[in-house]
Design a protein around this motif. Structure first.
Motif, short mmCIF file in Angstrom:
data_model
loop_
_atom_site.label_atom_id
_atom_site.label_comp_id
_atom_site.label_asym_id
_atom_site.label_seq_id
_atom_site.Cartn_x
_atom_site.Cartn_y
_atom_site.Cartn_z
N ALA A 3 0.79 -1.32 -0.02
CA ALA A 3 -0.02 0.09 0.06
C ALA A 3 0.97 1.36 -0.06
N ASP A 4 1.82 1.26 0.59
CA ASP A 4 2.77 2.45 0.58
C ASP A 4 3.31 2.99 -0.56
N LYS A 5 3.57 1.82 -1.31
CA LYS A 5 4.30 2.01 -2.78
C LYS A 5 3.17 1.92 -3.80
N GLN A 6 1.80 1.75 -3.40
CA GLN A 6 1.00 1.36 -4.20
C GLN A 6 1.22 0.31 -5.42
N GLU A 7 1.60 -0.78 -5.11
CA GLU A 7 2.07 -1.78 -5.99
C GLU A 7 1.44 -2.92 -5.69
N ILE A 8 0.97 -3.88 -6.56
CA ILE A 8 0.66 -5.19 -6.39
C ILE A 8 2.07 -5.96 -6.56
N VAL A 9 2.43 -7.00 -5.77
CA VAL A 9 3.58 -7.81 -5.55
C VAL A 9 3.13 -9.19 -5.90
N VAL A 10 3.93 -9.76 -6.82
CA VAL A 10 3.49 -11.21 -7.50
C VAL A 10 4.79 -11.99 -7.32
N GLN A 11 4.34 -13.03 -6.84
CA GLN A 11 5.31 -14.24 -6.67
C GLN A 11 5.05 -15.36 -7.48
N GLU A 12 6.03 -15.66 -8.42
CA GLU A 12 5.64 -16.46 -9.58
C GLU A 12 7.00 -17.32 -9.57
N TRP A 13 7.03 -18.40 -10.84
CA TRP A 13 8.14 -18.69 -11.01
C TRP A 13 8.95 -18.12 -11.87
N LYS A 14 10.30 -18.22 -11.84
CA LYS A 14 11.41 -17.35 -12.58
C LYS A 14 11.16 -17.88 -14.18
N ALA A 64 -7.46 2.54 -4.39
CA ALA A 64 -6.88 3.79 -4.78
C ALA A 64 -7.96 4.75 -5.53
N GLY A 65 -8.99 4.35 -5.63
CA GLY A 65 -10.02 5.46 -6.00
C GLY A 65 -9.95 5.70 -7.52
N ILE A 66 -9.40 4.52 -8.15
CA ILE A 66 -9.35 4.75 -9.67
C ILE A 66 -10.56 4.64 -10.39
N ARG A 67 -11.51 3.73 -9.68
CA ARG A 67 -12.65 3.26 -10.46
C ARG A 67 -13.88 3.80 -9.61
#
Length: 67
Positions: A3-14, A64-67
């Motif tokens: 939330a601080d950086k306003q990013e979605i963090v994704v963990q997946e396969w390299k 984020a109030g985008i929609r």
């Protein structure tokens, strides 16, 4: 979600070496350099994750109030 950086963090396969090499040779946006910048990486997202990622994006946009 960070939330601080306003990013979605994704963990997946390299991505494997072959896929990374293929991506490194591709110009994704006309006029931009090809390759993967040092501060980025490539991950593989299985199709079964699409609904989960779509929902995460929807939630992030609502917060984020985008929609």
């Amino acid at each position: 979600m960070d939330a601080d950086k306003q990013e979605i963090v994704v963990q997946e396969w390299k991505a494997d070496e072959d896929m990374s090499a293929k991506i490194s040779e591709t110009e994704w946006v006309p006029g931009h350099e090809t390759g993967i910048p040092e501060h980025e990486t490539v991950v593989r997202v299985p199709l079964r994750m699409v609904p989960i990622l779509r929902e995460a994006c929807d939630v992030a946009e609502r917060r984020a109030g985008i929609r």
